[in-house]
Design an enzyme around this catalytic site. Structure first.
Site, PDB file in Angstrom:
ATOM      1  N   HIS A  56       0.996  -1.216   0.013  1.00  0.00           N
ATOM      2  CA  HIS A  56      -0.014  -0.219  -0.006  1.00  0.00           C
ATOM      3  C   HIS A  56       0.805   1.183  -0.058  1.00  0.00           C
ATOM      4  CE1 HIS A  56      -3.126  -2.928   0.902  1.00  0.00           C
ATOM      5  NE2 HIS A  56      -3.584  -2.165  -0.049  1.00  0.00           N
ATOM      6  N   GLU A  80     -10.319 -11.448  -5.638  1.00  0.00           N
ATOM      7  CA  GLU A  80      -9.014 -11.253  -4.894  1.00  0.00           C
ATOM      8  C   GLU A  80      -8.453 -12.609  -4.507  1.00  0.00           C
ATOM      9  OE1 GLU A  80      -8.314  -7.535  -3.045  1.00  0.00           O
ATOM     10  OE2 GLU A  80     -10.195  -7.749  -2.048  1.00  0.00           O
ATOM     11  N   CYS A 125      -8.777  -3.317 -10.608  1.00  0.00           N
ATOM     12  CA  CYS A 125      -8.312  -2.107  -9.848  1.00  0.00           C
ATOM     13  C   CYS A 125      -7.132  -2.445  -9.213  1.00  0.00           C
ATOM     14  CB  CYS A 125      -9.356  -1.563  -8.694  1.00  0.00           C
ATOM     15  SG  CYS A 125      -9.865  -3.068  -7.676  1.00  0.00           S
TER      16      CYS A 125
HETATM   17  C1  PEP Z   1      -5.749  -5.435  -4.838  1.00  0.00           C
HETATM   18  O1  PEP Z   1      -5.910  -6.325  -3.760  1.00  0.00           O
HETATM   19  O2  PEP Z   1      -5.500  -5.634  -5.995  1.00  0.00           O
HETATM   20  C2  PEP Z   1      -6.826  -4.179  -4.404  1.00  0.00           C
HETATM   21  C3  PEP Z   1      -7.070  -3.330  -5.723  1.00  0.00           C
HETATM   22  O3  PEP Z   1      -6.833  -4.039  -3.354  1.00  0.00           O
HETATM   23  P1  PEP Z   1      -5.920  -3.467  -2.119  1.00  0.00           P
HETATM   24  O4  PEP Z   1      -4.729  -3.029  -3.109  1.00  0.00           O
HETATM   25  O5  PEP Z   1      -6.356  -2.243  -1.426  1.00  0.00           O
HETATM   26  O6  PEP Z   1      -5.979  -4.717  -1.322  1.00  0.00           O
HETATM   27 MG    MG Z   2      -6.983  -6.187  -2.255  1.00  0.00          MG
END
Ligand code: PEP
Ligand code: MG
Length: 836
Positions: free
Chosen positions: A461, A699, A770
Site C-alpha cells: 500500500h 482477489e 483495480c
Molecule cells: C488489490 O488487491 O489488487 C486491490 C485493489 O485491493 P488492495 O490493494 O486495496 O488490497
Molecule cells: Mg486487495
C-alpha cells in the site's frame, strides 16, 4: 552525566575476598551487608536486590555478576557505592553461569552506566580478570575499578601445534555473519583455537577479537589449535570455514548482478556510480540528498568496537539524548503545556532504566557493537513491555522505542533517526525500512522528493500511495540500502527502474535533469490525449477510472483523464484518522466524492481492514497470518458496528444523487455475498434509498474459480490483482525477497482473470480490474484483450494507459491475450511486449 570518581565508590571496607556463599541469595545478602555497613544503602535494599533477580538476569558474562536493586527502591540508596565479593571457587548464578566476582551496585540516577563501563572494560582483559578472581590483595580489585585498565592483551603471534593455512575467499571479507559461525564451531570443538594474520592473532572463540583482525578477501591466515583431539577438531573447523565460501560468494554475486544488470527502462547515469538496486514502485526521477529514517525493523550494522570505546559512546549518546529530551520538554511545556511535556520527561526516565543499560552491556560483552547492542536491548525490553497485554505498558514500550531511536541516532549517525515530523527543511529522498500507509499518506510533499524503502513490494500500500502522490519510489532495496544509504548523501532515485545512484557528479545530475525533462515531455504528450476516451482503433471502448480515496483527490484524477472512480478504498478514512469516523463523518466524505464526480461513476469499496492495513484504534486481535485472517468482508460480517454505519452512510449519500456502486473486498464464498446483499437491502429499505449496484472484488483464487456462481449474485466484479497475485502464487505482496516473482502477469493469474471474465459473462455482468497491473500500459492492453471492460488505477497512470489503448486494435489485444494465456511464466508474458 557526571562521571563518578571511582575512589568514592569502592573502598577496602567494600571488598570481601575468598567468600564462599552457598547460594546466589547468600552472595547477594553478603554483598549487600558490605553496602549497608559502609552506609551506602538501607538494610531493605537486600530484599530489593533479590526481587530484581526474579525479573532480570544480572549476570554480565565472563564470571561477573552485577546484582542491583529495583528502580522503584532507589530511595533505599543513601550514597552511590559498589561492593565486591570475590568467590574464587565460583558460584552458580544461573544454570550454566558461574560467577566469581559479585559486584553489587547501589547507584542512583545514571551512575549505573559509569560502573558498567568500567566493568565491561575489565571484562575484555581476560588475564586481568582471572587475576582478580583469585587475588589475595583487595587493593588489586580497587585498582582495577579505579585505574584505567590496560588495553586488552593481543594474542601472541605464535601458532599452536596443529595448524592449517587458508586464504580468505569470502568476497566481503570476514564479517559478522560468517565470523559468528567460526566462533560457534570453535566453541563446539572445545579447543584453544587461534587465528593469525601476519603478526596479529585472535582467539577464534571471541567474535570481537576475530572481527578486529579485519580480514579481507585474499588475506592468508593460519588457524591453529591445541588440546585433546586438536587435529580432528581443527579439521571440523576448517570444513565450517571453507564450507561458508560458496554462500558468501553467491551472496556477493547476487548483490553485484542485481546492481550491474542494466535497467530495462529508466535512467542510466553517464558515470559509473555506486548503485543500489531495488524494485520499481512508482515511476519518475528524484534528485536530492538522502534522509534515512530508522524504524523498528531496521538492520543496525553490528560493528563491534572495544568495550571501552562502546561504553564511552553509549555514555555520550545517553547524555546528548537527555539534553535533547530536556530541551524538548521545555519547548513543549511552553507551547502546549506541562501535561504534554511530561511525555519527554518520562522518556528521559526510561533511559535510566538499569535493566536496559545492563542488557546493552551484556550484549556488548557477548561481542556486539554498541549501536546494535543498544537497539537490540531496546527492542527486547519494548517487546517485553508490549507483550504484557496492558495498554499502559504498551504505551511505555512505544516511548522506549522512541527514546531509544534518539540514542541510536547519536550512536550511529548514518542511521539518522527521527520521525516523519522531523524531516530536514531541504527536500530529501526518504530512506526507511517501510512506511505505514498512513505515514505515506501524511508525508509532507514539500520536503520529500522520493521514497527508497528497504522492505516492501511494488503492490504494497505504500507503493500504491506513492504512485497516487506522484512520488518516485523504489521498494525492496534490501541490505544494500540499509547499510549503504547515509543521511546527507546526494543521490538520484529512479522509480522507473527501481534504482538508487549514490554520489552523482555534476555531469550525472545534469543528465538526470535532462532525463526528467524528457519524461515530463512524454507525459505532456500523453496528457494531451488524456481527456479522450480509451477507444481502440476498431472502436471498442475501455472505461478508465481512478483509484482515489478522498474528495480532494478527485479533481486531479479528472484532470489526468479519469472517467470516474473505480476504487475508493474507504479503509483509508479509518487509517488516516486517530479514531473510527462516525456515520455522519463518513456520509460527508461520500457526499464530497459524489459532488466532486458529478454523474460520473463512483465505486465505494466497503472497509478492507486486515492484512497490511491494521487500524490501531480498532484494537483487533493479533493474528499469526493477517493476510489469511479475518480481513475485508470476513471482518465486516463479524463487525456490524463497522459495517452498518458505513452502509447507512453510503445509502444516505446516494439518496441525494450520484452514480454510486458498493463493492465488497476479499469475498471468498457465495454465502458471504448473499449475506452482504441481505444486509444492504435491510439498510436501504430502512432509509428508503435507491437500489445501488453491488459488486465484489475478485482477489481470492476461490472467488475467481467460482466466478460463475458469484456472478449470479452480484452486479459486477473488480479484480484486485494485487491480492489475487499474492494468493494465487502464495507470495506475500510485501515480501521483498519474493517481489520480483510476485508478478501479476504470471499466466496463473491471467488464467484466473480469464476465468473470472467467463464467469461474469454467463450472467451478463461486467469485469473491471483495480489492482496495480491495470495502471501498467502493457498490463492494461493485456487485460483489455482478456475481456476486462473497466480499468481503475492511480491517476498518474491514466494518460499512458489511455494512449496505449488508443493505439491498439481490440483484435490485436485479444490475440495478445491468447498468446499470454499459453505462456508458462511471467517473464515469457512480458517478453511478448518486446516481440510486438
Ligand atoms: C488489490 O488487491 O489488487 C486491490 C485493489 O485491493 P488492495 O490493494 O486495496 O488490497
Ligand atoms: Mg486487495
Amino acid at each position: 552525566m557526571s562521571t563518578m570518581p571511582s575512589d568514592h565508590l569502592l573502598g577496602l571496607e567494600l571488598v570481601r575476598l575468598n567468600a564462599v556463599p552457598a547460594t546466589k541469595e547468600e552472595a547477594i545478602a553478603q554483598a549487600c551487608q558490605l553496602l549497608v555497613a559502609a552506609g551506602c544503602v538501607a538494610p531493605d535494599f537486600a530484599a530489593s536486590m533479590q526481587r530484581r533477580e526474579a525479573v532480570a538476569n544480572t549476570f554480565l558474562g565472563h564470571g561477573v555478576a552485577i546484582p542491583h536493586g529495583l528502580g522503584e527502591d532507589k530511595g533505599l540508596i543513601r550514597k552511590d557505592g559498589i561492593a565486591v565479593l570475590q568467590v574464587p571457587g565460583g558460584l552458580e548464578w544461573n544454570p550454566g553461569q558461574q560467577a566469581r566476582l559479585v559486584v553489587a551496585i547501589a547507584a542512583k540516577g545514571d551512575a549505573h552506566i559509569t560502573i558498567l563501563r568500567r566493568l565491561t572494560r575489565l571484562i575484555q582483559n581476560e588475564a586481568s580478570l582471572e587475576a582478580l578472581f583469585t587475588t589475595a590483595d583487595a587493593g588489586d580489585i580497587i585498582h582495577a575499578f579505579t585505574a584505567d585498565g590496560p588495553r586488552p592483551a593481543t594474542a601472541a603471534a605464535n601458532d599452536f601445534s596443529y595448524a592449517f593455512t587458508w586464504v580468505v575467499d569470502y568476497p566481503a571479507g570476514l564479517h559478522a555473519r560468517p565470523a559468528s559461525a567460526w566462533v560457534d564451531a570453535a566453541r563446539a570443538a572445545d579447543l584453544a583455537v587461534r587465528v593469525r594474520h601476519g603478526l596479529e592473532a585472535a582467539d577464534a572463540r571471541n567474535l570481537v577479537a576475530l572481527l578486529q583482525l579485519g580480514l579481507k578477501a585474499g588475506d592468508e591466515i593460519t588457524v591453529s589449535a591445541e588440546g585433546d583431539n586438536a587435529e580432528a577438531g581443527l579439521a571440523r573447523l576448517k570444513s565450517v570455514i571453507t564450507g561458508l565460501s560458496a554462500q558468501e560468494k553467491l551472496d556477493a554475486e547476487r548483490a553485484k548482478a542485481k546492481a550491474a544488470a542494466a535497467p530495462a527502462r529508466g535512467f542510466t547515469p553517464p558515470g559509473a556510480l555506486p548503485v543500489i538496486a531495488g524494485l520499481a514502485a512508482s515511476p519518475g526521477l528524484a534528485i536530492g540528498p538522502l534522509h534515512v529514517l530508522a524504524g523498528e525493523a531496521l538492520d543496525i550494522p553490528d560493528r563491534p568496537v572495544s568495550l571501552t570505546e562502546g561504553g564511552n559512546a553509549l555514555h555520550e549518546a545517553l547524555s546528548h539524548t537527555r539534553q535533547q529530551l530536556a530541551a524538548l520538554a521545555d519547548d513543549t511545556a511552553r507551547r502546549l503545556g506541562a501535561q504534554d511535556a511530561a511525555i519527554f520527561k518520562a522518556q528521559a526516565e526510561l533511559l535510566n532504566d538499569s535493566d536496559l543499560i545492563t542488557l546493552t552491556c551484556q550484549l556488548m560483552v557477548e561481542g556486539h557493537g554498541v549501536a546494535y547492542a543498544w537497539h537490540e536491548a531496546v527492542s527486547r525490553m519494548a517487546a517485553r513491555l508490549g507483550a504484557l497485554g496492558n495498554q499502559v505498558l504498551a504505551a511505555r514500550a512505544a516511548d522506549l522505542r522512541d527514546a531509544g531511536q534518539r540514542v541510536l541516532s547519536h550512536l550511529e549517525p548514518s542511521i539518522a533517526t527521527g520521525s516523519l515530523g522531523d524531516l530536514p527543511a531541504e527536500p530529501c529522498i526518504l530512506v526507511a525500512p517501510d512506511l505505514s500507509p498512513s505515514d505515506t499518506a501524511g508525508l509532507d510533499m514539500a520536503r520529500v522528493l522520493g521514497l527508497a524503502m528497504i522492505q516492501g513490494g511494488p503492490t504494497s500500500h505504500t507503493a500504491i500511495l506513492a504512485r497516487t502522490l506522484g512520488l518516485p519510489a523504489l521498494v525492496a532495496g534490501g541490505e544494500a540500502l540499509a547499510t549503504q544509504a547515509a543521511s546527507g548523501t546526494m543521490a538520484i532515485l529512479d522509480g522507473t527502474s527501481g534504482r538508487l545512484y549514490l554520489n552523482p557528479t555534476a555531469a550525472d545530475i545534469e543528465a538526470a535533469r535532462a532525463f526528467a525533462a524528457d519524461l515530463a515531455a512524454q507525459r505532456a504528450a500523453e496528457a494531451e490525449q488524456r481527456a479522450r476516451p480509451a477507444i481502440t482503433t476498431d472502436e471498442v471502448r475501455i472505461e478508465v477510472a481512478a483509484n482515489v480515496n478522498r474528495p480532494d483527490q478527485v479533481a486531479m484524477a479528472l484532470t489526468e483523464g479519469a472517467e470516474g472512480v473505480g476504487l475508493m478504498r474507504t479503509e483509508f478514512l479509518f487509517l488516516e484518522a486517530g479514531a473510527t469516523p462516525t456515520e455522519d463523518e463518513q456520509f460527508a466524505t461520500y457526499r464530497g466524492m459524489i459532488e466532486a464526480l458529478g454523474d460520473r461513476p463512483l465505486i465505494i469499496r466497503a472497509l478492507d481492514i486486515g492484512g497490511d492495513k491494521q487500524v490501531a484504534h480498532l484494537h483487533l486481535p493479533r493474528e499469526e497470518n493477517p493476510f489469511l485472517g479475518v480481513r475485508g468482508a470476513r471482518l465486516l460480517l463479524r463487525r456490524p458496528d463497522l459495517l452498518l454505519p458505513q452502509l447507512r452512510a453510503i445509502y444516505r449519500a446516494a439518496k441525494l444523487g450520484g452514480a454510486v456502486s458498493i463493492m465488497f473486498p476479499m469475498v471468498t464464498s457465495v454465502a458471504e455475498i448473499t449475506r452482504m446483499r441481505e444486509i444492504c437491502e435491510q439498510v436501504r429499505a430502512g432509509l428508503e434509498a435507491p437500489r445501488l449496484p453491488i459488486g465484489i472484488m475478485i482477489e481470492v483464487p476461490a472467488a475467481a474459480v467460482m466466478a460463475d456462481a458469484l456472478a449470479a449474485r452480484c452486479d459486477f466484479f473488480s479484480i484486485g490483482t494485487n491480492d489475487l497475485t499474492q494468493y494465487a502464487l502464495a507470495m506475500d505482496r510485501q515480501n521483498p525477497e519474493l517481489a520480483p516473482e510476485a508478478d501479476s502477469l504470471h499466466p496463473a493469474v491471467l488464467r484466473l482473470i480469464a476465468q473470472t471474465v467467463q464467469g461474469a459473462r454467463a450472467h451478463g455482468g461486467w469485469v473491471g480490474v483495480c489492482g496495480g497491473i491495470a495502471g501498467d500500459a502493457f498490463g492494461a492492453a493485456l487485460l483489455a484483450g482478456l475481456g476486462v471492460s473497466e480499468l481503475s488505477m492511480t491517476p498518474r497512470d491514466i494518460p499512458a494507459v489511455k494512449a496505449r489503448l488508443r493505439r491498439e486494435s481490440f483484435a490485436s489485444l485479444q490475440a495478445l491475450a491468447t498468446r499470454a494465456l499459453a505462456c508458462v511464466s511471467a517473464a515469457e508474458v512480458r517478453a511478448l511486449e518486446d516481440a510486438r
